[in-house]
Design a protein around this motif. Structure first.
Motif, mmCIF file in Angstrom:
data_model
loop_
_atom_site.group_PDB
_atom_site.id
_atom_site.type_symbol
_atom_site.label_atom_id
_atom_site.label_comp_id
_atom_site.label_asym_id
_atom_site.label_seq_id
_atom_site.Cartn_x
_atom_site.Cartn_y
_atom_site.Cartn_z
ATOM 1 N N UNK A 118 37.804 -24.082 33.251
ATOM 2 C CA UNK A 118 38.407 -24.413 34.433
ATOM 3 C C UNK A 118 38.767 -23.577 35.382
ATOM 4 N N UNK A 119 39.206 -22.231 34.859
ATOM 5 C CA UNK A 119 39.798 -21.032 35.827
ATOM 6 C C UNK A 119 38.570 -20.377 36.345
ATOM 7 N N UNK A 120 37.370 -20.334 35.261
ATOM 8 C CA UNK A 120 35.935 -19.711 35.655
ATOM 9 C C UNK A 120 35.351 -20.221 36.858
ATOM 10 N N UNK A 121 35.534 -21.451 37.227
ATOM 11 C CA UNK A 121 34.881 -22.289 38.245
ATOM 12 C C UNK A 121 35.127 -21.741 39.707
ATOM 13 N N UNK A 122 36.768 -21.583 39.747
ATOM 14 C CA UNK A 122 36.888 -21.256 41.292
ATOM 15 C C UNK A 122 36.619 -19.746 41.346
ATOM 16 N N UNK A 132 35.523 -30.142 27.176
ATOM 17 C CA UNK A 132 36.563 -29.698 26.116
ATOM 18 C C UNK A 132 37.838 -30.133 26.193
ATOM 19 N N UNK A 133 38.251 -30.533 27.310
ATOM 20 C CA UNK A 133 40.145 -30.933 27.354
ATOM 21 C C UNK A 133 39.898 -32.372 26.911
ATOM 22 N N UNK A 151 25.944 -23.677 40.324
ATOM 23 C CA UNK A 151 25.666 -24.072 38.843
ATOM 24 C C UNK A 151 26.483 -23.692 37.933
ATOM 25 N N UNK A 152 27.217 -22.395 38.268
ATOM 26 C CA UNK A 152 28.209 -22.006 37.397
ATOM 27 C C UNK A 152 29.642 -22.430 37.708
ATOM 28 N N UNK A 153 29.891 -22.616 38.999
ATOM 29 C CA UNK A 153 31.274 -23.345 39.145
ATOM 30 C C UNK A 153 31.493 -24.704 38.680
ATOM 31 N N UNK A 154 30.081 -25.526 38.963
ATOM 32 C CA UNK A 154 30.232 -27.041 38.607
ATOM 33 C C UNK A 154 30.047 -27.206 37.197
ATOM 34 N N UNK A 155 29.158 -26.269 36.529
ATOM 35 C CA UNK A 155 28.884 -26.501 35.136
ATOM 36 C C UNK A 155 30.151 -25.929 34.363
ATOM 37 N N UNK A 156 30.965 -24.981 34.599
ATOM 38 C CA UNK A 156 32.042 -24.565 33.871
ATOM 39 C C UNK A 156 33.047 -25.659 34.079
ATOM 40 N N UNK A 157 33.122 -26.054 35.303
ATOM 41 C CA UNK A 157 34.389 -27.294 35.374
ATOM 42 C C UNK A 157 34.057 -28.358 34.493
ATOM 43 N N UNK A 158 32.627 -29.063 34.731
ATOM 44 C CA UNK A 158 32.325 -29.902 33.854
ATOM 45 C C UNK A 158 32.549 -29.846 32.141
ATOM 46 N N UNK A 159 32.170 -28.361 31.839
ATOM 47 C CA UNK A 159 32.219 -27.998 30.337
ATOM 48 C C UNK A 159 33.888 -28.134 29.995
ATOM 49 N N UNK A 160 34.654 -27.433 30.940
ATOM 50 C CA UNK A 160 35.788 -27.620 30.899
ATOM 51 C C UNK A 160 36.804 -28.871 30.729
ATOM 52 N N UNK A 161 36.076 -29.874 31.395
ATOM 53 C CA UNK A 161 36.796 -31.436 31.350
ATOM 54 C C UNK A 161 36.389 -31.842 30.107
ATOM 55 N N UNK A 190 42.254 -24.353 20.114
ATOM 56 C CA UNK A 190 40.928 -23.521 20.402
ATOM 57 C C UNK A 190 40.443 -24.130 21.431
ATOM 58 N N UNK A 191 40.119 -25.449 21.470
ATOM 59 C CA UNK A 191 39.204 -26.208 22.406
ATOM 60 C C UNK A 191 39.970 -26.230 23.814
ATOM 61 N N UNK A 192 41.456 -26.347 23.674
ATOM 62 C CA UNK A 192 42.196 -26.134 25.056
ATOM 63 C C UNK A 192 42.133 -24.986 25.545
ATOM 64 N N UNK A 193 41.984 -23.944 24.944
ATOM 65 C CA UNK A 193 41.970 -22.532 25.395
ATOM 66 C C UNK A 193 40.572 -22.384 26.042
ATOM 67 N N UNK A 194 39.660 -23.050 25.511
ATOM 68 C CA UNK A 194 38.269 -22.770 26.157
ATOM 69 C C UNK A 194 38.378 -23.581 27.365
#
Length: 330
Positions: free
Chosen positions: A17-21, A300-301, A288-298, A8-12
């Motif tokens: 990571x996809x949301x950022x770009x 969660x990974x 904010x959203x691109x870098x925030x979602x990328x950081x959150x993705x890392x 589940x965490x991997x999917x999130x």
């Protein structure tokens, strides 16, 4: 259980990571646009200016000249042009209205400015004009593109109907905002007479018959907030002259207008507040959203990998306790 949570965490993480770009490169160009129905006005003033009295054809000092600039979006025209341009378009019906200290009209110059809603690049279509004269703009006018750069731009001058460079002169701070300072000098140029004149019976045609011509020069300065591309302050050192012809009674030239034109303080405050708000919205899409979602993705990974590792290598089982000997009865 740990493996299920890890998946589940991997999917999130993949989603973030996809949301950022997607936010930066797909959503930003489609959401960061000038509204087609935008209405905006600004009042500029020239204190202690020189103004021509058309009754006596003499220049005189006046306490104040006021310039009211309005921009009104034409939604119907924009929708019509979009069908052939195949991109989002904004049509601004602009008006520059100049009045003297007595409140009477000195001149008014309408414009129709058509441009791309995101990039601010000019879009050429029927109706593009300055004071009724068809024009084909190149360069920007009124506003810089989103995410403005530290470089020179081509800027359209409505008086001369020509485009010239407006130079980047450095980064400054204005009312707590980081801004880019731009400056453009328009040399003395022969320009058309305004079609709306302050004296009844005087028209560009009647002036032309006297042989008198109108000349203009200006130094314009803009303080531009780079994220939104919106000027938060602007001013001009503006001069106009009438030269030659019988209208001047033998004089070579007479000053029609000269003054330092600056934004009125209440409009400066309103503009700064509006730009601050819009800046936050643009930063949400670009930073904010691109870098925030990328950081959150890392994060969660990393958490997913930790849980997966624990699921694959559970800890050693605890040693079994030795059975206590049973008592032996005699």
């Amino acid at each position: 259980m740990r493996r299920k949570a890890s998946l589940i965490l991997l999917a999130c993480a993949v989603f973030c990571a996809a949301l950022s770009p997607l936010t930066r490169w797909y959503a930003f160009p489609r959401l960061a646009r000038i509204p087609a129905n935008q209405y905006q006005d600004v009042v500029l003033e020239a204190k202690n200016a020189t103004l021509l009295d058309y009754g006596t054809m003499r220049a005189r000092k006046v306490p104040e000249v006021t310039i009211v600039q309005t921009l009104k979006g034409d939604v119907t025209a924009a929708e019509k042009i979009e069908k052939s341009a195949h991109r989002p378009v904004v049509v601004w019906n602009a008006l520059s209205y100049v009045q003297g200290p007595d409140g009477k009209m000195v001149s008014e110059v309408p414009e129709r400015y058509i441009f791309d809603a995101h990039s601010q690049a000019p879009v050429h279509a029927t109706g593009e004009m300055v004071d009724g004269d068809p024009v084909e703009r190149t360069g920007i006018e009124f506003k810089w593109p989103f995410l403005a750069q530290k470089r020179d731009y081509e800027y359209f001058d409505a008086q001369t109907r020509t485009t010239g460079p407006i130079h980047y002169r450095g980064t400054r701070e204005f009312r707590g905002l980081k801004v880019y300072y731009f400056e453009q000098t328009v040399p003395w140029t022969k320009v058309p007479m305004p079609k709306s004149m302050p004296v009844k019976g005087i028209t560009p045609q009647t002036v032309a018959r006297t042989g008198t011509t109108r000349w203009y020069t200006t130094v314009r300065r803009f303080w531009v907030e780079p994220v939104t591309g919106a000027p938060v302050y602007g001013e001009e050192s503006h001069q106009e002259e009438l030269r030659g012809g019988t209208l001047l009674g033998g004089r070579a030239k007479v000053t029609a207008f000269a003054g330092d034109v600056k934004m009125r303080e209440d409009y400066v405050e309103h503009t700064v507040a509006l730009v601050r708000h819009n800046r936050t919205l643009v930063l949400a899409l670009t930073s904010y959203v691109p870098w925030g979602s990328l950081t959150l993705g890392l994060l969660l990974l990393a958490l997913s990998l930790v849980l997966e590792a624990r699921a694959r290598h559970p800890g050693d089982p605890a040693p079994a306790r030795a059975a206590e000997p049973r008592p032996v009865s005699a």
